[in-house]
Scaffold this motif. Structure first.
Motif, PDB file in Angstrom:
ATOM      1  N   GLY A  56      38.035  22.436  39.979  1.00 37.76           N
ATOM      2  CA  GLY A  56      38.637  23.427  39.089  1.00 37.76           C
ATOM      3  C   GLY A  56      39.396  24.533  39.777  1.00 37.76           C
ATOM      4  O   GLY A  56      39.644  25.580  39.162  1.00 37.76           O
ATOM      5  N   LYS A  57      39.818  24.333  41.031  1.00 33.80           N
ATOM      6  CA  LYS A  57      40.525  25.392  41.751  1.00 33.80           C
ATOM      7  C   LYS A  57      41.845  25.757  41.067  1.00 33.80           C
ATOM      8  O   LYS A  57      42.168  26.925  40.894  1.00 33.80           O
ATOM      9  N   SER A  58      42.628  24.736  40.709  1.00 32.70           N
ATOM     10  CA  SER A  58      43.917  25.005  40.064  1.00 32.70           C
ATOM     11  C   SER A  58      43.733  25.582  38.667  1.00 32.70           C
ATOM     12  O   SER A  58      44.501  26.447  38.236  1.00 32.70           O
ATOM     13  N   PHE A  59      42.719  25.113  37.942  1.00 32.85           N
ATOM     14  CA  PHE A  59      42.382  25.728  36.664  1.00 32.85           C
ATOM     15  C   PHE A  59      42.128  27.224  36.865  1.00 32.85           C
ATOM     16  O   PHE A  59      42.590  28.069  36.091  1.00 32.85           O
ATOM     17  N   LEU A  60      41.383  27.536  37.916  1.00 31.31           N
ATOM     18  CA  LEU A  60      41.010  28.922  38.173  1.00 31.31           C
ATOM     19  C   LEU A  60      42.227  29.775  38.513  1.00 31.31           C
ATOM     20  O   LEU A  60      42.336  30.923  38.060  1.00 31.31           O
ATOM     21  N   THR A  61      43.158  29.243  39.301  1.00 33.55           N
ATOM     22  CA  THR A  61      44.340  30.045  39.639  1.00 33.55           C
ATOM     23  C   THR A  61      45.182  30.338  38.404  1.00 33.55           C
ATOM     24  O   THR A  61      45.755  31.425  38.279  1.00 33.55           O
ATOM     25  N   LEU A  62      45.269  29.391  37.474  1.00 29.55           N
ATOM     26  CA  LEU A  62      46.021  29.646  36.243  1.00 29.55           C
ATOM     27  C   LEU A  62      45.274  30.626  35.339  1.00 29.55           C
ATOM     28  O   LEU A  62      45.890  31.385  34.587  1.00 29.55           O
ATOM     29  N   TYR A  63      43.959  30.618  35.425  1.00 34.34           N
ATOM     30  CA  TYR A  63      43.168  31.650  34.742  1.00 34.34           C
ATOM     31  C   TYR A  63      43.527  33.030  35.302  1.00 34.34           C
ATOM     32  O   TYR A  63      43.729  33.988  34.552  1.00 34.34           O
ATOM     33  N   LEU A  64      43.612  33.125  36.633  1.00 34.36           N
ATOM     34  CA  LEU A  64      44.003  34.392  37.259  1.00 34.36           C
ATOM     35  C   LEU A  64      45.389  34.809  36.793  1.00 34.36           C
ATOM     36  O   LEU A  64      45.643  35.989  36.509  1.00 34.36           O
ATOM     37  N   ALA A  65      46.310  33.841  36.736  1.00 36.17           N
ATOM     38  CA  ALA A  65      47.674  34.134  36.296  1.00 36.17           C
ATOM     39  C   ALA A  65      47.686  34.673  34.872  1.00 36.17           C
ATOM     40  O   ALA A  65      48.382  35.651  34.558  1.00 36.17           O
ATOM     41  N   ALA A  66      46.910  34.041  33.997  1.00 33.22           N
ATOM     42  CA  ALA A  66      46.858  34.481  32.608  1.00 33.22           C
ATOM     43  C   ALA A  66      46.306  35.894  32.498  1.00 33.22           C
ATOM     44  O   ALA A  66      46.846  36.738  31.756  1.00 33.22           O
TER      45      ALA A  66
END
Length: 292
Positions: A56-66
């Motif tokens: 889920g690393k990429s999921f997490l980075t998009l969470y940060l972006a949001a």
């Protein structure tokens, strides 16, 4: 033989062709640490998020972006997430929102990245992507190529300087943008990350690089990031994303501090991926990175 006093009497221009800048700390003004995510991801420097594939690393980075695009809220704060886009827009003026720049050539923008951002209620107009860099060959013909952090640094800085409220740069995965340079060589890695960190400090943005883990058996998580140890040494903050230990097939994931040079080590957090978005648990968890 010339004496020391004779040498010192020579002009700086003749005897000292280079001059070091020396400053006294009584001339240095103290400054508070500024944060993208308070006590977790600082502005103005490099943070690494490391983990095995599929956690889920990429999921997490998009969470940060949001979260950056709307000014929060972060899961370990008392503020409740906006229940709708309308609620988010009505309260956005009270938050410290900013723009995000993503460098990612592995995930499809229309099929993967945009849906995940929308699921997290991101403000899409605040989030930008660098899919490639334009080049010109010896004959004047234009062509595109993947960004190279070292050779395309000026192009990257131009993009950064043109986004007035930039808060976050995501590079996923970080190693993919090193071109042909050997990412196991300390000198090469430092030569590339050094200028990148200077850009982060110059524009006071958080740079988050995604890293995979190697297959090493070290119990210290800081030695398990793929490539040279210079990656871990250069980052001021490192986080491990991992499945729960001894829970094969569990959807629960952990966000665990590995290194933080900006403050005392913060707590770990647990999350799951639901409906194409990250959902954090409210309470921290006590699982050290060495057990992962």
């Amino acid at each position: 033989m010339e004496t020391l006093s004779t040498l010192r009497s020579k002009t700086k221009e003749n005897y000292y062709p280079h001059q070091a800048e020396v400053i006294s700390f009584d001339k240095v003004t103290s400054a508070d640490i500024e944060w993208l995510w308070p006590n977790r991801i600082p502005l103005g420097t490099l943070t690494l998020i490391a983990g095995d594939p599929g956690v889920g690393k990429s999921f997490l980075t998009l969470y940060l972006a949001a979260r950056a695009s709307t000014g929060g809220p972060w899961p370990d704060t008392s503020e409740n997430p906006a229940s709708s886009i309308e609620d988010r827009e009505s309260s956005i003026e009270n938050r410290e929102c900013g723009s995000v720049l993503i460098i990612n050539t592995e995930d499809s923008p229309p099929r993967i990245m945009r849906p995940r951002l929308m699921a997290s209620n991101a403000k899409l107009s605040k989030i930008r992507l660098i899919p490639f860099v334009w080049h010109r060959d010896d004959n004047g013909n234009e062509y595109t190529d993947q960004l190279n952090i070292l050779t395309d640094l000026s192009a990257l800085e131009r993009a950064i300087s043109e986004i007035y409220d930039l808060k976050l740069i995501i590079i996923d995965p970080l190693i993919a943008f090193f071109g042909q340079y050997d990412t196991r060589n300390d000198a090469y890695v430092r030569n590339i990350l050094g200028p990148l960190k200077k850009l982060a400090a110059k524009y006071n943005v958080a740079v988050v690089g995604v890293m995979h883990l190697n297959k090493g058996s070290s119990t210290n998580a800081i030695y398990r990031t793929m490539g040279s140890l210079a990656f871990s040494s250069s980052a001021r903050s490192i986080w491990l994303v991992s499945s729960m230990p001894n829970s094969s097939g569990s959807p629960r994931r952990l966000f665990i501090p590995v290194k933080n040079n900006m403050l005392e080590k913060p707590s770990a957090l647990a999350f799951e991926i639901k409906d194409n978005r990250i959902v954090f648990e409210k309470d921290p968890v006590n699982v050290p990175a060495e057990l992962m």
